[in-house]
Every structure is written in C-alpha cells, then in structure tokens.
Scaffold this motif. Structure first.
Motif, mmCIF file in Angstrom:
data_model
loop_
_atom_site.group_PDB
_atom_site.id
_atom_site.type_symbol
_atom_site.label_atom_id
_atom_site.label_comp_id
_atom_site.label_asym_id
_atom_site.label_seq_id
_atom_site.Cartn_x
_atom_site.Cartn_y
_atom_site.Cartn_z
ATOM 1 N N GLN A 202 0.847 -1.194 0.000
ATOM 2 C CA GLN A 202 0.000 0.000 0.000
ATOM 3 C C GLN A 202 0.881 1.243 0.000
ATOM 4 N N LEU B 48 0.215 4.743 1.695
ATOM 5 C CA LEU B 48 0.362 5.018 3.121
ATOM 6 C C LEU B 48 1.275 6.212 3.371
ATOM 7 N N TYR C 178 -0.834 9.407 3.459
ATOM 8 C CA TYR C 178 -1.884 9.598 4.455
ATOM 9 C C TYR C 178 -1.342 10.365 5.654
ATOM 10 N N LEU D 17 -4.470 8.450 9.728
ATOM 11 C CA LEU D 17 -3.925 7.328 10.486
ATOM 12 C C LEU D 17 -4.511 7.229 11.893
ATOM 13 N N PRO E 77 -2.938 -3.360 5.316
ATOM 14 C CA PRO E 77 -2.580 -1.936 5.217
ATOM 15 C C PRO E 77 -3.563 -1.134 4.372
ATOM 16 N N PHE F 256 -6.422 1.757 5.598
ATOM 17 C CA PHE F 256 -6.381 3.210 5.667
ATOM 18 C C PHE F 256 -6.952 3.886 4.425
#
Length: 504
Positions: A252, A255, A258, A264, A289, A292
C-alpha cells in the motif's frame, strides 16, 4: 601561516578530490589533490582547523586559574559547551554521520606524521577554547554582550563542529545522488526525492522495490522525507514492527501520503473502539494496510454494522473476528456473506446458526473461493462416506478444515486413521478435532509411543488420546515421564525426515 581545507565533489567523472590549500605570506599556495580510483571514497578521521593565534598556555606553562589551581598546558579544567572535532565524532550525532560515511566506503589516507601533528594542534585549541570560555563568562557577568559566533578561520570549536557536520552531510548527499542517479534516469525522478529514497532504505528497501512502488503508485515517491518519517514513526508507535514497514508500504504505497491527524489516527481509534487490544493493532495494520484507504464513516463502520445486524455476529465476538481475519473489514461483506450462506444452505442443508458459528470461529471462510476452496473439501468428506449432516457437524466444530490441503493434510490423516489406527470414518463426527491435529507432530508419535510401551488399547485406537496436552497424555495414557515421550518423538521425527530425504 593559515591552513584551510577545501573539499570539491563530485566531479563529472565521478572522481572526488580534496585539496589542501596552504597559504604562505608571499601569497603562493600548494594544491595537493588526493584521488582514489573513480569512486567517491573519503574517510574523515579528523577535521581540524588551525588558527594563526598564539597559544597562551604554551608561552606560560606555569599559569594558574582564577581560583589558584595550576592549569596543565594541554588539558582544560572546564567543560566547554562547544564540541571539538574529537568530541563531535565521539558524540551520537557524530557517530551516526561518521558511520554513514564509513559504510559508504569514504576514504582519505592521512599519514602517521600528519595525524600526530593534528593531535598536537587539537590539544592546543582545546586549551585556548577553555580559556576563551572562561574569559567570556567573566565579561558576561560584567554586562558585556556576548558576540555572535562567526564561522571563521581560528574559531576551532564551532568551526570544527559545523564544518564536520556540513562536510558529512554533503558527502551523504553526494552518495545518495550517486546511488540513485540511475533510478532517476530510469524512472524520471527528480533529485528532490532522493532523501526519501535514502530514508526508506533504512527499512530494507532496494532499487527493485522503488521500481515496484513507481509502477504501482508513482506519487508515493514524491513525498517529503520529513512527512514520510512522521507517518512511519506513528505506525511504529502503534505496534507495527520495523521489519514489516517495507512489506506494508510495498502493498500500500499510498500510506506515505496519508496524514497522521486526518487519516492514520482516526483509523487506529476505530480499531480500538471495536475492543481490539493495543498489542494487536500493529498486527492488524500489517495484515491489512489497505484499511487506511477506506473511509471510517462511509465504509468501515457500515461493514461492522452489517456483521452485527445481518450476519449475526455477537458484539462480544466482533474483536475476535476482526483479529482472526482483518480483511473482513475491507471486503464486500454483503456479497461474500450472501454467496457463501446460500451455497452452504443449498449444498449441505446447513442451518443459519451453524453457518454463523463457522464464520465466528473461522471468518476466513468468507474469503475462500466456493469452487476451488469450499466445494472440493466438502466433496472429499463425502467421498470417505460422510453424510451431509455429519459434514455440517464437523465443519461447525472445525471450520479450518476449509483451509487444509487435500493432498498434503486431509487425505494422509484419513489414510492413517483407517489403515494404522483401525478406526472408521464415523469416529470423526465424535472427535472432529482429529482433522486439525498434526500427523507428524502429534498423531503418529503418540500412537507409536503407546505401541512401543505396549500400552496401546486393543481394537480401534482411541482418538481421545490425541486431544489432551503432552503432559496429560503422559500421565493418563503413557504413564511415563514427559521427557521420555519428547525424546521418543524427536528421534521419530529425525527418522521420518531421513526417510523423506532418501526418497528424493
């Protein structure tokens, strides 16, 4: 005479040079380039700046401090707050920078004679800096304003610290540029993203991983290093292991984009609200993952509501279900549940309560393919003589049967049950746990151990002897010590391993 160090790197030919520029009163100078192959190889064992000022302690060896104590010509009696080159390289930050350069094989040869000369010069500057520090303290007490330190020739403490840090930073940046230059050409990356690549390398990322990230989600490589570091440090703080960071980022890459505050934290809070303990949150993130990328309000919470209200999972069991299969939060639960519920009802006549129990015990059931996963195992149980009602009973008790290999697990256990233990297939309905036990680690060792002790019951071997722990088995059935049984099992496993090796 003043001595300065001029570092130039990198050159177009990837050759890095250091010039020692020695200025004489007449204005002439001598340039001494030091080269080694065509690589950027430097090792800064010491950074020293020589001042033209006279050392008072050498001229006045019998000099005393303000308090009447004798002062050594070479040792300071006060702790200076400015790091010398040796102190800087011995500090945590200096060590990390030094190690970074060392790991990248930076190398500059310094002769033994030069090292001794530099040590002597450092010693004289340590004494002078301590003297200036003492004088500066006296002046400040009298109301004199402390001058702003200047990075000039002769200010050895500040200059060595800042110069050393700057040179090592530049060396590190040059190394990163050299390392990732081919990636920049291949992936059309800007040099501004090199610090991010360098940071991710501390988690085990290699060039092939960066290419994979670029192909999956190119913007993930254009994140500011500071922002990425903040996000990954947050994941580490909630339980994600350092060794798993690379795995979840490759799965992912988004991430890295984010934010902690807006994404998160809210997802971690959501997991905690389900009753999941803090010690397991990191494992859930590692397993899923992609969690998110789903909205808490519009996706995750509706999924939980569906599990509670439509599937029939008890609220007390919700945390357990999510821990067993975190993927259940990010799948189309309505479609998955409906398809498998209809299949088990139609194929086996399984009641709703039994199917709900299957999901509660083994929620991975909702991920398995019907054609390639569920149906072949149901057909196997039918092939050995089990009726649909018996199959439902076995699957409700040991739902993980759906996850076991037919050829390497279920069929060998059945053959051992019939041929070695002398049991009928219907005994599985009374002890379905048999199908979930290891043939090599539990079933065969316990059976053969009792046979060797001549304590095996006559007739069909009791499957109940496989259920208790090793300690209980030795007390109730073998009536011998646990160590004796474990030694027997170890020798048996070695024999089986040698037999399999010979077959190959």
């Amino acid at each position: 005479m003043a001595i300065s160090i001029i570092c130039k790197f990198p050159l177009p030919s990837h050759t890095c040079s250091i010039f020692l520029k020695i200025s004489f009163p007449g204005g002439s100078y001598f340039n001494a380039p030091i080269r080694r192959n065509n690589k950027c190889l430097f090792r800064f064992s010491r950074i020293c700046v020589v001042s033209s000022h006279t050392n008072q302690k050498i001229l006045k060896p019998n000099r005393k401090s303000r308090f009447g104590h004798p002062i050594s010509p070479y040792d300071s009696d006060e702790d200076d707050d400015v790091l010398t080159s040796d102190e800087f390289m011995g500090s945590s930050r200096g060590n990390s920078l030094w190690q970074k350069c060392k790991d990248e094989s930076l190398d500059v040869k310094v002769s033994g004679q030069d090292q001794q000369r530099l040590k002597f010069q450092n010693a004289t500057h340590i004494g002078r800096d301590s003297h200036h520090h003492s004088e500066r303290g006296s002046k400040e007490k009298l109301g004199h304003r402390r001058p702003t330190p200047e990075i000039t020739q002769g200010k050895s403490g500040n200059k060595e610290k800042i110069l050393g840090y700057t040179l090592l930073q530049e060396a590190s940046g040059s190394l990163a540029k050299d390392r990732f230059s081919h990636l920049a050409e291949e992936l059309d990356l800007d040099e501004r993203w090199f610090p991010l690549l360098d940071y991710l390398s501390t988690f085990g990322f290699k060039d092939s991983h960066f290419v994979q990230m670029y192909e999956r989600h190119m913007p993930s490589l254009q994140i500011n290093k500071t922002s990425a570091q903040e996000r990954l440090e947050f994941l580490l703080s909630v339980g994600v292991k350092h060794k798993d960071i690379r795995k979840i980022i490759l799965r992912q890459p988004q991430l890295l984009e984010y934010t902690v505050e807006n994404n998160l934290k809210s997802h971690v809070t959501f997991l905690a609200s389900l009753g999941i303990p803090d010690s397991r949150i990191g494992q859930i993130i590692t397993a899923t993952p992609s969690l998110f990328s789903y909205s808490v309000e519009n996706s995750l919470k509706p999924t939980v509501t569906y599990l509670l209200e439509e599937v029939g999972i008890e609220k007390n069991d919700l945390a357990k279900v999510v821990q067993l299969s975190p993927q259940i939060l990010v799948q189309r639960i309505d479609t998955s549940w409906t398809a498998r519920f209809n299949f088990l009802t139609r194929e086996l006549g399984a009641p709703r309560d039994s199917i709900v129990k299957m999901v509660r015990k083994h929620p991975q059931l909702l991920h398995y393919s019907i054609e390639d996963g569920l149906l072949p195992r149901i057909n196997f149980l039918r092939s050995i003589g089990m009726r649909n009602s018996e199959i439902v009973k076995v699957l409700t008790s040991i739902t993980q049967v759906f996850s076991l290999s037919l050829e390497e697990n279920l069929k060998p256990k059945y053959m051992y049950l019939v041929n070695e233990l002398g049991n009928e297939v219907r005994s599985l309905t009374k002890y379905p746990t048999y199908l979930s036990l290891s043939l090599d680690q539990r079933i065969r060792p316990r059976h053969m151990f009792l046979v060797s002790l001549k304590r095996a019951p006559k007739g069909p071997f009791p499957l109940s002897s496989f259920v208790p722990t090793d300690e209980s088995f030795c007390q109730q059935w073998a009536r011998t010590s646990l160590d004796k049984y474990l030694d027997f099992r170890q020798r048996l496993l070695l024999k089986e391993l040698a037999r399999k090796y010979e077959r190959r």
